[in-house]
Enzyme design. Structure first.
Site, PDB file in Angstrom:
ATOM      1  N   CYS A 245      46.596  45.547  33.901  1.00  0.00           N
ATOM      2  CA  CYS A 245      47.714  44.626  34.148  1.00  0.00           C
ATOM      3  C   CYS A 245      48.301  44.231  32.806  1.00  0.00           C
ATOM      4  O   CYS A 245      48.779  45.089  32.052  1.00  0.00           O
ATOM      5  CB  CYS A 245      47.252  43.432  34.962  1.00  0.00           C
ATOM      6  SG  CYS A 245      45.917  42.469  34.226  1.00  0.00           S
ATOM      7  N   ARG A 250      44.500  39.980  36.126  1.00  0.00           N
ATOM      8  CA  ARG A 250      44.906  40.373  37.470  1.00  0.00           C
ATOM      9  C   ARG A 250      44.185  41.659  37.885  1.00  0.00           C
ATOM     10  O   ARG A 250      43.833  41.841  39.050  1.00  0.00           O
ATOM     11  CB  ARG A 250      46.429  40.589  37.520  1.00  0.00           C
ATOM     12  CG  ARG A 250      47.233  39.312  37.484  1.00  0.00           C
ATOM     13  CD  ARG A 250      48.726  39.573  37.429  1.00  0.00           C
ATOM     14  NE  ARG A 250      49.164  40.026  36.108  1.00  0.00           N
ATOM     15  CZ  ARG A 250      50.408  40.359  35.808  1.00  0.00           C
ATOM     16  NH1 ARG A 250      51.341  40.323  36.740  1.00  0.00           N
ATOM     17  NH2 ARG A 250      50.737  40.736  34.585  1.00  0.00           N
TER      18      ARG A 250
END
Lengths: 289, 149
Positions: A245, A250
């Site tokens: 990410c 994330r």
């Protein structure tokens, strides 16, 4: 069969409900750990008995861009009252981004007896369950950790380049705009200095939030996850997959989904992510048309 | 010279920033939590959901809004909304601005630097949160400037 068992996950034992946490609050073999982006949240009120593990202060090296070492991990475990046998249950804000990140870092040191509380702190709060500002007083434990294993579930830039040459699968879990290269940071966040926008060639775009039910904050059932990652994303549980990410937070959540909810055996998190790749000289980048 | 000692900043805000400068991290967190707990969202007589986009703080992950009422003395009374139920930092900062900039001369309000975010939360604040909170004060200043001119 409880709700989580009914969702068809590959390893449902790594995900627990708020009910399960409530029932196990006084179990000395369970340590509840809150990990947030916002450092005020734990202090403002947390699950009784929960300790805080902060992604910056506790898990990252203060100087180099890297994680804590074995000795520092052992000290952290001793401070938060965890032994190698303790079942650690993580929860936090932002649909458990940082909880998954902490779980992933713990696993670098071999602490695999770890779970995520489905729905995170917002679900606990919305269910009007007890919160406290009191920090638990815990006896210092003994903890002997393994050396940090950066090979099994973590990958560095050279590993990503080698993966590309072998036509390995990559999943970009940022927003579609970041993937396309029209935005170099997620909405609401600053550009952290990436000089180029786009994505790593051949990566498929599966934004992290697709794995979460927006109404409940809980993970979607396995059948829906398979549709998202496999039917639409083109991944297969037999693939060697790298998730990335912006800085690896994330993608920790997506790593958790692929590894434990869908049972992928070979999935690694590229924590250098776009803040590294978007600045590297000479590496290949693709932009969406 | 620290930002907080600039003479143009409203006195209450300058005093609060001086207080923050003396606090250690735990005490600072306690004060911020107290401020967040005092936060009262904008009354429905001023604004109702869905709030207009022109009052939305850009780049704020907590979905914050800034509103105001005109006072008879041509100062402004500020109100805020924070839609993210876990937006505790946004609520704390909104409370600081509401308590210390409402009713102040608009020239003084417009002179407040968005860098005060770092004086309040410390330089270790995450980039995302820092951006959102700085945007909150930038929007408040833009609205104030519109009323001033």
């Amino acid at each position: 069969m409880n709700d989580i068992d009914a969702r068809g996950y590959a390893s449902p034992e790594h995900l627990v409900s708020t009910d399960w946490v409530q029932e196990n609050l006084s179990d000395p073999n369970v340590r509840i750990v809150e990990s947030n982006e916002d450092q005020l949240l734990y202090r403002a009120g947390h699950i009784p008995g929960a300790v805080e593990v902060d992604w910056v202060d506790d898990l990252n090296d203060p100087l180099r861009r890297d994680y804590l070492n074995r000795s520092e991990f052992e000290k952290l475990m001793q401070r938060i009252g965890v032994t190698p046998e303790t079942c650690v249950v993580f929860y936090g804000d932002k649909s458990n981004w940082w909880a998954c990140y902490s779980l992933w870092v713990f696993q670098l040191f071999g602490h695999t007896n770890a779970k995520i509380m489905d729905g995170g702190s917002l679900k606990w709060q919305n269910e009007s369950r007890a919160l406290t500002k009191d920090k638990p007083e815990l006896p210092k434990t003994q903890y002997s950790a393994s050396e940090r294993d950066d090979a099994s579930i973590r990958v560095f830039r050279d590993g990503v380049l080698a993966h590309l040459k072998q036509s390995g699968k990559l999943v970009d879990v940022r927003s579609p705009e970041e993937f396309a290269g029209t935005r170099m940071h997620m909405e609401g966040y600053p550009n952290e200095g990436a000089l180029r926008g786009g994505h790593i060639p051949s990566a498929v775009s599966v934004p992290w939030a697709k794995a979460i039910d927006p109404e409940t904050g809980c993970f979607l059932p396995a059948s829906e996850l398979r549709r998202i990652y496999e039917t639409e994303g083109g991944l297969s549980s037999s693939d060697d997959v790298i998730a990335y990410c912006r800085i690896g937070e994330r993608s920790s959540l997506s790593w958790f989904v692929l590894k434990y909810l869908l049972g992928y055996q070979n999935v690694r998190n590229y924590d250098g992510s776009w803040t590294e790749w978007g600045n590297l000289v000479g590496v290949p980048i693709e932009k969406s048309a | 010279m620290s930002i907080s000692s600039k003479p143009s900043i409203p006195t209450g805000l300058a005093e609060l920033l001086d207080e923050f400068a003396l606090l250690d991290r735990d005490m600072k967190s306690e004060l911020l939590i107290e401020l967040a707990e005092r936060f009262v969202p904008v009354p429905s007589s001023i604004a109702c959901v869905p709030y207009p986009d022109e009052f939305k703080v850009p780049s704020c992950e907590s979905d914050a809004y800034v509103f105001y009422q005109r006072n008879p003395d041509k100062t402004l009374q500020f109100h805020f909304a924070v839609l993210n139920p876990q937006g505790i930092s946004a609520k704390a900062f909104a409370q600081i601005l509401q308590e210390n900039l409402s009713g102040q001369a608009l020239e003084q309000v417009c002179s407040v630097s968005d860098e005060i975010v770092f004086e309040v939360f410390g330089s270790g604040i995450s980039m995302g949160k820092g951006l959102g909170l700085r945007s909150m004060i930038q929007l408040l200043k833009a609205l104030s400037n519109r009323e001033r001119l």
